[in-house]
Design an enzyme around this catalytic site. Sequence first.
Site, short mmCIF file in Angstrom:
data_model
loop_
_atom_site.label_atom_id
_atom_site.label_comp_id
_atom_site.label_asym_id
_atom_site.label_seq_id
_atom_site.Cartn_x
_atom_site.Cartn_y
_atom_site.Cartn_z
N THR A 124 -55.40 9.91 -27.21
CA THR A 124 -55.89 10.42 -28.49
C THR A 124 -54.82 11.31 -29.12
O THR A 124 -54.15 12.07 -28.42
CB THR A 124 -57.20 11.21 -28.32
OG1 THR A 124 -57.64 11.70 -29.59
CG2 THR A 124 -57.04 12.40 -27.38
N HIS A 154 -61.86 15.58 -11.70
CA HIS A 154 -61.34 16.07 -10.43
C HIS A 154 -62.07 15.43 -9.23
O HIS A 154 -61.61 15.54 -8.09
CB HIS A 154 -61.47 17.59 -10.36
CG HIS A 154 -60.47 18.24 -9.46
ND1 HIS A 154 -59.58 17.54 -8.68
CD2 HIS A 154 -60.22 19.55 -9.19
CE1 HIS A 154 -58.83 18.38 -7.99
NE2 HIS A 154 -59.21 19.62 -8.27
#
Length: 403
Positions: free
Chosen positions: A314, A366
Site C-alpha cells: 500500500t 506475530h
Amino acid sequence: MALEMKVPSPGESITEVEIATWLVQDGDYVEKDQAIAEVDSDKATLELPAEASGVITLKAEEGDAVAVGEVVCLIDTDAAKPEGSASKKEEAPKEEAKPAPVAAPVKTETYATGSASPAAKKVLAEKGIEPTQVKGTGKDGRITKADAVKAVPSMGTPVTGGSRGTERKKMSMLRRKVAERLVSVKNETAMLTTFNEVNMQPIFDIRKQYKEEFKSKHGVGLGFMSFFTLACVRALQMYPAVNAMIDGKEMIMHDFQDISIAVSGPKGLMVPVIRNAENLSFRGVESEVKRLAIRARDGQITVDEMTGGTFTITNGGVFGSMLSTPIINPPQSAILGMHNIVERPMAVNGQVVIQPIMYVALSYDHRIIDGKESVGFLVAVKEALENPQELLMDKNLLKALEL
C-alpha cells in the site's frame, strides 16, 4: 410476459448485496444488457445489466440489502418501445404551478429592548454572545456592562456564528464489511510493525535516464511500484513465512507470489491482485498495475481480481503520508507500507549528503512471523531497492527493462 430479474451471485461466499444506485426509474423502457443498477457486495461494486428489453418495475429501493437470488425488478418484455425516448416513460402533463401560500412571519422574542453600552459590547463579543440574547436592565432596556458580565451563552445556540448542521448517512455494504474486517484483524491477530528507511537515489537515477525510452517502447511509465513489487517478490522467496497465512491450526505456505496492490477507487479502497508476480518483468508489473488501477477507477474491477493475494503493498505516500502502520489485509499475514519521499541528510561514506529518503513499514502477524523474519524481510527489501541493478536486474539493466 413479466421477466423476473434476480440478484446473481457476484462471487463465492457472498450471500447478499446492497442496491447502491438505480440507474433507471420505475416504468422506464430498458434495452437488453443495459446497466440498470449498481450493487455493492462486501468486496466490490458491480453493475447489474438488464436480461431483456422492456418496461421495468423496480422491486427494491436504493440502500436495501437483498439476498442473492432475490427478485429486484420485473421487466415486461411484451411492452412496446415508446417513440422518441428509448429509456424514459412519457411524462404526464404537469399541472400549472400555483403560488405557494405565504406563511405569516414568526415573531422571535429578543431580550434586548435597547442598545448595548460600548463596554457591554466588548464583553459580549469576547463571550461570543449576541446582544439579542441578553436582557438589559438599564434605562429603556439598555444593556449595561454588568448585564454583559452576568450573561451566559445559551447551550442550545451556537456561539461561533457558524453552521452546526449534521447529517446521518448509511454506510455502504462495502464500507461496513471493510470496517468489520479491520476490527477483526485488530482483535484476532498479533499485529506488530517494523520500520526502515530506503535511499531512493539509485532508483531516481535509473528512472531519470531511462523512463522516457521505457514509456516510448512499452506504453507505460517506469514507476516505483515495479521496483517495490519485484523487491518484495525477492524478499518473500527469502522469507516464505511472510508469504504464508494461518487457517485454523494449520499454516498455509505458497510457492507463488500474488501481490495485492491497494488503489483508491470511486467506492473507496480497492485491493486488486497481480497474479504470479514472480514471473513478471518491470514492464509486466507496470502494465498490470496500470490495467488494474484503470479498472478500479472506472468501477469495473471484479471480485475475482481482488481475491487470493498472498501479500499486500500500500502506498500512502501518494497522499503525503510520511509514516504509518498499515493494517494487515486478511487472511494474509503481512503488508508493506510505502510513504512519501523527502530529501534528508544522510551519512554516505563518512560524508553528510542530501538524499531522497522513503520510510517503509512492514506490519505482520506475530503468530506466524517472528521478529527475525520480519526485520530480515524488510532489510532484504531495502537492499534490493538501494542496489536494484545487482539484486533486481541481474546486473543487466537494459535487458531487465527490455530496452
